[in-house]
Design a protein around this motif. Structure first.
Motif, short mmCIF file in Angstrom:
data_model
loop_
_atom_site.label_atom_id
_atom_site.label_comp_id
_atom_site.label_asym_id
_atom_site.label_seq_id
_atom_site.Cartn_x
_atom_site.Cartn_y
_atom_site.Cartn_z
N LEU A 21 0.85 -1.13 0.01
CA LEU A 21 0.02 0.02 0.00
C LEU A 21 0.97 1.40 -0.09
O LEU A 21 0.62 2.26 -0.92
N SER A 22 1.87 1.10 0.56
CA SER A 22 2.91 2.42 0.88
C SER A 22 3.58 2.56 -0.61
O SER A 22 3.53 3.58 -1.09
N ALA A 23 3.86 1.65 -1.26
CA ALA A 23 4.43 1.61 -2.66
C ALA A 23 3.20 2.09 -3.54
O ALA A 23 3.83 2.83 -4.67
N LEU A 24 2.18 1.87 -3.29
CA LEU A 24 1.36 2.37 -4.39
C LEU A 24 0.87 3.97 -3.72
O LEU A 24 -0.12 4.46 -4.35
N GLY A 84 -6.24 8.13 -2.72
CA GLY A 84 -6.75 7.20 -3.71
C GLY A 84 -5.56 6.60 -4.44
O GLY A 84 -4.15 6.96 -4.06
N ILE A 85 -5.75 5.43 -5.17
CA ILE A 85 -4.63 4.79 -5.83
C ILE A 85 -4.82 4.94 -7.39
O ILE A 85 -5.80 4.77 -8.02
N HIS A 86 -3.45 5.21 -7.81
CA HIS A 86 -3.50 5.51 -9.26
C HIS A 86 -3.30 4.03 -9.93
O HIS A 86 -4.07 3.73 -10.78
N GLY A 87 -2.55 3.23 -9.06
CA GLY A 87 -2.58 1.98 -9.84
C GLY A 87 -1.05 1.57 -10.24
O GLY A 87 -0.11 2.20 -9.55
N GLY A 88 -0.89 0.34 -10.91
CA GLY A 88 0.72 0.22 -11.29
C GLY A 88 1.02 -1.41 -10.84
O GLY A 88 -0.02 -2.13 -11.30
N THR A 122 -8.69 1.44 -8.55
CA THR A 122 -7.55 2.07 -8.79
C THR A 122 -7.85 2.96 -10.14
O THR A 122 -8.95 2.56 -10.97
N ARG A 123 -7.27 3.85 -10.40
CA ARG A 123 -7.46 5.07 -11.62
C ARG A 123 -7.27 3.89 -12.89
O ARG A 123 -7.36 4.05 -14.04
#
Length: 414
Positions: free
Chosen positions: A118-121, A142-146, A169-170
């Protein structure tokens, strides 16, 4: 013969609550498990601003596709691993500042692979005590994703949480898994996601989830396979027949595979798409079995293993050392209290045949230890005593009542 009505699956209920909260609109969950763990999940959702209404035999959840409606909240997850891991992940999908904590028992259980992910995101997490454990403060944008790599060798819940996060995520989420335990629980996650309108593309180690959110729905929760294991074990141990309706070959729950373990020990298993029956013959064979994928049923097998005709060895269950208690050591301790020879290693336990004696079972506050050794007590004339019988409320508050009903149907002495 006995017919046992097992309550709804804890694992499915928790996933359905997460997904219903994430779907715009109103979802109705039929026959959810009502226990301490799932009530903690529901209370956590309410703290995060979701509307959760319990009616007779169902829960209605009014979801929000943009994360928690509340921009700040304090959430106490009690003893529950699913609320402790899933609710912070749900909060990460929104925008706000949240405090999370859990019971002393749950504070000991690891969160680090998930909180690192979660931190990496982009989620900010500040631990108040031990890093990678409750309690902590979470700030979400919010989370962009990846794309990320995850070690799920201690708990598949880390991966389940991220997969359910993916559609929120976006840009979507790709997770490469370096290690994975209890893989069938991922099948439960993906099946439940499908019911709410999302699918996961995957191979053995890579999981790809597209953005797009979830669809509100009416969802039926099937009986809990882990809970059913105790009653199936009773059939094999006592030479009786036990049927659990509503749980058959169509189930995504990996722990239903425990009946194949009992089959190896000599029981007869009959299944159709919606029912499972186990019939014992009064004799158990000692076996060697890998239980990595169904490790929640390890205590069930350990508890009945002394009644087999040869040693039983259970392998590849290291992750049971970081459950509600160290289940390998707890099983060994209690079997020794019953006069049974036991040896253990880092990820295995071996149990020799013997004549179990009446004993007081140290439950260590663990529902699965309490329920498993209650089954062993059925075959000990003077029975066993639990030092903490109420700990079963975590997943099956009515366990002792249902066990009494089983004894009545089988005409066993109380």
């Amino acid at each position: 013969m006995a017919v046992v009505n097992v309550p709804g699956s804890k694992s499915i209920t928790a996933r359905a609550l997460f997904l219903a909260a994430s779907a715009a609109g109103s979802s109705r969950l039929e026959h959810p498990l009502v226990s301490d763990d799932t009530e903690a999940f529901g209370a956590g959702l309410k703290a995060l601003g979701y509307e959760v209404v319990a009616t007779d035999g169902a829960w209605t959840v009014n979801g929000n596709a943009d994360g928690p409606p509340a921009r700040s909240a304090t959430v106490f997850c009690r003893d529950g691993a699913t609320p402790s891991r899933f609710l912070p992940t749900l909060a990460a999908a929104g925008k706000g500042s949240y405090e999370f904590d859990a019971s002393p028992q749950m504070r000991r259980r690891p969160m680090k692979p998930l909180t690192d992910a979660l931190s990496a995101l982009g989620t900010q997490i500040q631990f108040h005590d031990q890093p990678g454990h409750h309690p902590f403060h979470l700030i979400s944008h919010g989370i962009h994703g990846g794309e990320l790599t995850l070690d799920a060798g201690l708990s598949s819940q880390y991966l389940s949480a991220l997969l359910m996060l993916g559609p929120l995520t976006r840009s979507g989420l790709t997770v490469h898994v370096s290690d994975l335990v209890s893989r069938p629980y991922i099948d439960i996650t993906m099946a439940t996601m499908t019911a709410f309108g999302q699918t996961v593309d995957h191979d053995d180690r890579t999981f790809v989830v597209r953005p797009g959110g979830y669809r509100a729905t009416r969802f039926e929760v099937e009986p809990d396979a882990s809970t059913a294991s105790y009653f199936f074990a009773a059939a094999a141990l006592l030479g009786e027949k036990v049927t659990v309706p509503g749980l058959g070959t169509q189930s995504p729950q990996g722990d239903l595979g425990f009946v194949q373990v009992l089959e190896q020990m000599g029981a007869v298993v009959n299944q159709d798409s919606t029912n499972t029956s186990v019939t014992g013959n009064g004799r158990l064979r000692g076996i060697t079995v890998n239980m990595r994928d169904i490790s929640d049923t390890m205590p069930t097998l350990a508890a009945i293993a002394p009644f087999a005709n040869a040693p039983t060895r259970i392998n590849d269950v290291y992750n049971t050392r970081v459950k509600e208690c160290d289940r390998i050591d707890a099983c060994a301790e209690n079997l020794q209290r019953m006069g049974i020879r036991v040896e253990t290693g880092p990820d295995w336990i071996q149990i020799w045949p013997g004549e179990p004696e009446p004993a007081t079972i140290n439950c260590h506050g663990d529902h699965r230890i309490a329920m498993a050794f209650s089954i062993a007590g059925l075959a000990i004339p003077a029975g066993i005593t639990l030092d903490d019988p109420s700990c079963v409320k975590k997943t099956f508050p009515a366990f002792h009542t249902e066990l009494h009903e089983l004894k009545r149907q089988l005409q066993l002495a109380s």
